[in-house]
Write a protein that holds these residues in place. Structure first.
Motif, PDB file in Angstrom:
ATOM      1  N   ALA A  77       1.081  -1.256  -0.069  1.00  0.00           N
ATOM      2  CA  ALA A  77       0.019  -0.086   0.028  1.00  0.00           C
ATOM      3  C   ALA A  77       0.803   1.305  -0.160  1.00  0.00           C
ATOM      4  O   ALA A  77       0.565   2.212  -0.778  1.00  0.00           O
ATOM      5  CB  ALA A  77      -1.020  -0.117   1.296  1.00  0.00           C
ATOM      6  N   ALA A  78       1.954   1.137   1.019  1.00  0.00           N
ATOM      7  CA  ALA A  78       2.854   2.411   0.917  1.00  0.00           C
ATOM      8  C   ALA A  78       3.633   2.826  -0.443  1.00  0.00           C
ATOM      9  O   ALA A  78       3.702   3.768  -0.712  1.00  0.00           O
ATOM     10  CB  ALA A  78       3.814   2.202   1.988  1.00  0.00           C
ATOM     11  N   ALA A  79       3.848   1.494  -0.872  1.00  0.00           N
ATOM     12  CA  ALA A  79       4.444   1.747  -2.353  1.00  0.00           C
ATOM     13  C   ALA A  79       3.536   2.250  -3.395  1.00  0.00           C
ATOM     14  O   ALA A  79       3.818   3.032  -4.126  1.00  0.00           O
ATOM     15  CB  ALA A  79       5.108   0.310  -2.786  1.00  0.00           C
ATOM     16  N   ASN A  80       2.142   1.717  -3.285  1.00  0.00           N
ATOM     17  CA  ASN A  80       1.237   2.043  -4.373  1.00  0.00           C
ATOM     18  C   ASN A  80       0.956   3.560  -4.321  1.00  0.00           C
ATOM     19  O   ASN A  80       0.763   4.244  -5.184  1.00  0.00           O
ATOM     20  CB  ASN A  80      -0.051   1.531  -4.368  1.00  0.00           C
ATOM     21  N   VAL A  81       1.000   4.011  -3.019  1.00  0.00           N
ATOM     22  CA  VAL A  81       0.724   5.442  -2.438  1.00  0.00           C
ATOM     23  C   VAL A  81       1.806   6.316  -3.388  1.00  0.00           C
ATOM     24  O   VAL A  81       1.480   7.233  -3.821  1.00  0.00           O
ATOM     25  CB  VAL A  81       0.485   5.858  -1.229  1.00  0.00           C
ATOM     26  N   ASN A  82       3.078   5.841  -2.904  1.00  0.00           N
ATOM     27  CA  ASN A  82       4.348   6.851  -3.463  1.00  0.00           C
ATOM     28  C   ASN A  82       3.965   6.887  -4.718  1.00  0.00           C
ATOM     29  O   ASN A  82       4.559   7.711  -5.415  1.00  0.00           O
ATOM     30  CB  ASN A  82       5.472   6.135  -2.780  1.00  0.00           C
ATOM     31  N   ALA A  83       3.812   5.560  -5.399  1.00  0.00           N
ATOM     32  CA  ALA A  83       3.872   5.734  -6.785  1.00  0.00           C
ATOM     33  C   ALA A  83       2.879   6.714  -7.789  1.00  0.00           C
ATOM     34  O   ALA A  83       3.168   7.226  -8.507  1.00  0.00           O
ATOM     35  CB  ALA A  83       3.740   4.273  -7.382  1.00  0.00           C
ATOM     36  N   TRP A  84       1.519   6.574  -6.857  1.00  0.00           N
ATOM     37  CA  TRP A  84       0.817   7.397  -7.497  1.00  0.00           C
ATOM     38  C   TRP A  84       1.058   9.038  -7.188  1.00  0.00           C
ATOM     39  O   TRP A  84       0.741   9.796  -8.183  1.00  0.00           O
ATOM     40  CB  TRP A  84      -0.818   6.989  -6.749  1.00  0.00           C
ATOM     41  N   ILE A 502      10.326  17.556  -8.146  1.00  0.00           N
ATOM     42  CA  ILE A 502      11.081  17.018  -7.245  1.00  0.00           C
ATOM     43  C   ILE A 502      10.167  15.935  -6.287  1.00  0.00           C
ATOM     44  O   ILE A 502      10.838  14.846  -5.971  1.00  0.00           O
ATOM     45  CB  ILE A 502      11.668  18.281  -6.241  1.00  0.00           C
ATOM     46  N   PHE A 503       8.940  16.325  -6.041  1.00  0.00           N
ATOM     47  CA  PHE A 503       8.119  15.591  -5.207  1.00  0.00           C
ATOM     48  C   PHE A 503       7.750  14.416  -5.916  1.00  0.00           C
ATOM     49  O   PHE A 503       7.321  13.307  -5.351  1.00  0.00           O
ATOM     50  CB  PHE A 503       7.084  16.327  -4.523  1.00  0.00           C
ATOM     51  N   GLY A 504       7.568  14.476  -7.297  1.00  0.00           N
ATOM     52  CA  GLY A 504       7.218  13.259  -7.824  1.00  0.00           C
ATOM     53  C   GLY A 504       8.280  12.143  -7.916  1.00  0.00           C
ATOM     54  O   GLY A 504       7.908  11.042  -7.490  1.00  0.00           O
ATOM     55  N   ILE A 505       9.489  12.550  -8.226  1.00  0.00           N
ATOM     56  CA  ILE A 505      10.625  11.650  -8.149  1.00  0.00           C
ATOM     57  C   ILE A 505      10.605  11.160  -6.829  1.00  0.00           C
ATOM     58  O   ILE A 505      11.087  10.061  -6.381  1.00  0.00           O
ATOM     59  CB  ILE A 505      11.969  12.403  -8.759  1.00  0.00           C
ATOM     60  N   GLY A 506      10.781  12.084  -5.806  1.00  0.00           N
ATOM     61  CA  GLY A 506      10.948  11.667  -4.275  1.00  0.00           C
ATOM     62  C   GLY A 506       9.862  10.529  -4.055  1.00  0.00           C
ATOM     63  O   GLY A 506      10.269   9.588  -3.392  1.00  0.00           O
ATOM     64  N   SER A 507       8.678  10.666  -4.407  1.00  0.00           N
ATOM     65  CA  SER A 507       7.558   9.706  -4.161  1.00  0.00           C
ATOM     66  C   SER A 507       8.010   8.435  -4.652  1.00  0.00           C
ATOM     67  O   SER A 507       7.857   7.276  -3.946  1.00  0.00           O
ATOM     68  CB  SER A 507       6.264  10.214  -4.591  1.00  0.00           C
ATOM     69  N   LEU A 508       8.328   8.489  -5.940  1.00  0.00           N
ATOM     70  CA  LEU A 508       8.768   7.144  -6.669  1.00  0.00           C
ATOM     71  C   LEU A 508      10.068   6.457  -5.981  1.00  0.00           C
ATOM     72  O   LEU A 508      10.077   5.388  -5.960  1.00  0.00           O
ATOM     73  CB  LEU A 508       8.960   7.635  -8.118  1.00  0.00           C
ATOM     74  N   LEU A 509      10.858   7.514  -5.496  1.00  0.00           N
ATOM     75  CA  LEU A 509      12.134   6.935  -4.843  1.00  0.00           C
ATOM     76  C   LEU A 509      11.653   6.332  -3.492  1.00  0.00           C
ATOM     77  O   LEU A 509      12.283   5.279  -3.196  1.00  0.00           O
ATOM     78  CB  LEU A 509      13.101   8.002  -4.521  1.00  0.00           C
ATOM     79  N   SER A 510      10.690   6.715  -3.039  1.00  0.00           N
ATOM     80  CA  SER A 510      10.269   6.316  -1.638  1.00  0.00           C
ATOM     81  C   SER A 510       9.533   4.959  -1.752  1.00  0.00           C
ATOM     82  O   SER A 510       9.958   3.979  -0.872  1.00  0.00           O
ATOM     83  CB  SER A 510       9.156   7.308  -0.931  1.00  0.00           C
TER      84      SER A 510
END
Length: 572
Positions: A77-84, A502-510
């Motif tokens: 779920a955390a990975a899906n949230v960050n990817a979205w 920045i926050f898009g890439i950051g979420s994907l990195l997370s």
């Protein structure tokens, strides 16, 4: 004769009242007194409030829906949230390109709003089809398999990413279109334009607060269909309000120049094609064009090769101008700062994911009959922002201004770095609090009881949320100002899109980091750092890791910030 003189004198102010470079919705010249200004801006700020209300109505509590009705694991779920979230923050680059090159901001906002409404409507349908609302979920679990119907999952994720796509068109255009309603060449409107950004941010926080205090409660305690449906209605009303203001809007006259994306890309392509061109040829060309050292930046001189055709002759094909080369340099100069802010974005992503999951396990009761929705704790971020911005503007800036003699008190890069430091400290606090929660669960024998409430107040999480908000006042606002200010005038939308990315890439990195750590620590059936039973997990280890990465990031950032050369004419 006297009458005609009076008439001319009466008409003169009307001529002075015309706004240069702007037309109305029918393409006619507009007057300052009957268009733009706060009347138009009020419509646009209202749209932003509704959009943030809708966006955070999804993002702030998404992990709860994924781990609840959709039955996903905490790590998944955390990975899906960050990817979205990553996709939603990267898509504004596409939205800015479409708006600047094809549709224009006004039409892009309308199209994006319609897609937004469609996406929210489909989300509502996906939540009510199998009746997976909070009130019916337990009955559903007893009578149905643990996994929801595949059809529902497909509709849900399609709708979710449709909302992200719509937000990508909405986000970079609404703020810029609102600023377009003020004439920078008029002293009064220039001051009002500065005030507009303050009220814009206030409206953004107001929409977020309304979501966290109202929608999260509805989603957790009443019905998910209603929790998704209300934002859908809000966006529909916002679109109507936006359209009602059309007759008051000012529309900037678009020039015939190429898209900034194309201009910048062309510089890099031509410079790459000329990579074998000797430095002497570049020096000769600079001398021919009369480029002085202070005009042609000495940084990234390899891009000056775009001034020449591949064979060194300008007669064979069109070459880039000096201004186009300088535009490319201005964007390239931002890259080190952009890259060293990514860890901050990774940390930022945790407030709506793992922080929320922590809150679910803790004592959230107020009185005997009310439990705080765990996602509502994110409201403390917005509250700290609303409370600290006046302190920053009225107290911090005057004090630092007296010390540094700078109009802004501290530079934009100093402001960003201060927020990074506070962000790292917030991760240290989060790790300490999570260790305390794990020890409490062990003390009361709740380690193997994932559904039991750990007798530790959820208010222990408030300090890390508050510090997050204060860090945002420094870094988030600083980044927005920096990426807007440090690009050429025609590239302001590009600059804001780079800030959002920045926050898009950051979420994907997370998302990537969580997935890798889960595979490494949760192999062979072991309880990893992100175990579904948080009492057996080790979120504290993850927080310590992020604190360490933040420290490394801060050192790298300070190195690049120290050597950064501000654009001439920058407000700093």
């Amino acid at each position: 004769m006297a009458v005609s003189t009076v008439t001319r004198e009466a008409e003169a102010p009307l001529l002075d009242d015309v706004v240069d470079g702007a037309v109305d919705y029918k393409g006619r010249p507009v007057t300052r007194s009957k268009s733009g200004g706060w009347i138009s801006a009020s419509f646009i700020i209202g749209v932003e409030i509704a959009e943030r209300f809708a966006y955070y109505g999804i993002s702030s509590n998404l992990i709860t829906y994924l781990t609840g009705p959709l039955g996903q694991s905490t790590a998944a779920a955390a990975a899906n949230v960050n990817a979205w979230s990553g996709a939603a923050s990267l898509l504004p680059l596409l939205g800015a390109f479409v708006a600047d090159s094809f549709l224009g901001r006004y039409r892009t906002i309308i199209v994006a709003s319609l897609l937004y409404i469609l996406g929210l409507g489909l989300l509502t349908i996906s939540a009510v089809l199998p009746s997976l609302s909070s009130s019916d979920y337990q009955n559903y679990v007893k009578n149905m398999p643990s996994s929801p119907p595949q059809f529902q999952v497909i509709i849900f994720f399609f709708a979710l990413y449709l909302v992200a796509f719509a937000q990508g068109g909405h986000k970079p255009c609404v703020q810029a279109f609102g600023a377009d309603q003020f004439d920078s060449h008029d002293p009064k409107e220039c001051k009002a334009k500065s005030s507009f950004f303050n009220w814009w941010y206030f409206g953004l926080c107001a929409g977020t607060l309304a979501t966290l205090l109202i929608l999260n409660y509805i989603q957790d305690n009443l019905n998910w269909g209603l929790g998704f449906g209300i934002p859908c209605v809000a966006m529909a009303m916002a679109l109507v309000i936006f359209l009602l203001g059309s007759m008051t809007y000012r529309f900037s006259i678009k020039g015939e120049e190429k898209s900034p994306f194309l201009r910048i890309g062309q510089v890099f392509i031509k410079a790459a094609r000329n990579w074998r061109t000797p430095s002497s040829a570049i020096a000769i060309e600079e001398e021919v064009q009369g480029i002085l050292p202070h005009e042609g930046s000495q940084q990234f001189k390899f891009l000056n090769k775009a001034l020449l055709a591949p064979n060194g002759s300008k007669e064979d094909e069109e070459v880039c101008s000096v201004n186009e080369v300088e535009e490319a340099k201005a964007v390239l100069r931002l890259v080190p700062i952009w890259a060293t802010c990514l860890v901050y974005a990774v940390v930022f992503a945790q407030s709506s994911t793992l922080f929320t999951k922590q809150g679910v396990t803790m004592d959230r009761s107020i009185g005997s009959n009310f439990n705080i929705p765990p996602a509502s704790l994110q409201s403390f971020i917005s509250l700290s922002i609303v409370l600290f911005i006046p302190i920053y503007d009225r107290i911090f800036v005057p004090i630092t201004r007296a010390i540094t003699r700078k109009p802004s008190g501290i530079t934009m890069l100093q402001r960003i770095g201060t927020g990074m430091l506070l962000s790292a400290i917030s991760m240290v606090i989060a790790a300490v609090v999570e260790r305390k929660r794990l020890e409490t669960a062990l003390e009361y024998g709740l380690v193997h009881k994932p559904n039991a409430t750990v007798p530790m107040s959820v208010w222990w999480l408030v300090p890390q949320y508050l510090l997050f908000g204060i860090a945002d006042v420094f870094t988030m606002v600083g980044l927005q100002e920096f990426f807007y200010d440090q690009v050429p005038t025609e590239l302001k939308s590009v600059g804001l899109s780079l800030y959002l990315s920045i926050f898009g890439i950051g979420s994907l990195l997370s998302s990537f980091l969580i997935s890798v750590i889960e595979k490494a620590t949760g192999a062979e059936g072991q309880d990893g750092w992100f175990s579904d039973n948080l009492n057996l997990a080790h979120l504290d280890y993850f927080y310590w890791l992020l604190a360490g990465l933040s420290a490394v990031e801060l050192v790298a950032y300070l190195y690049f910030a120290k050597s950064y050369i501000y654009n001439r004419g920058s407000s700093i």
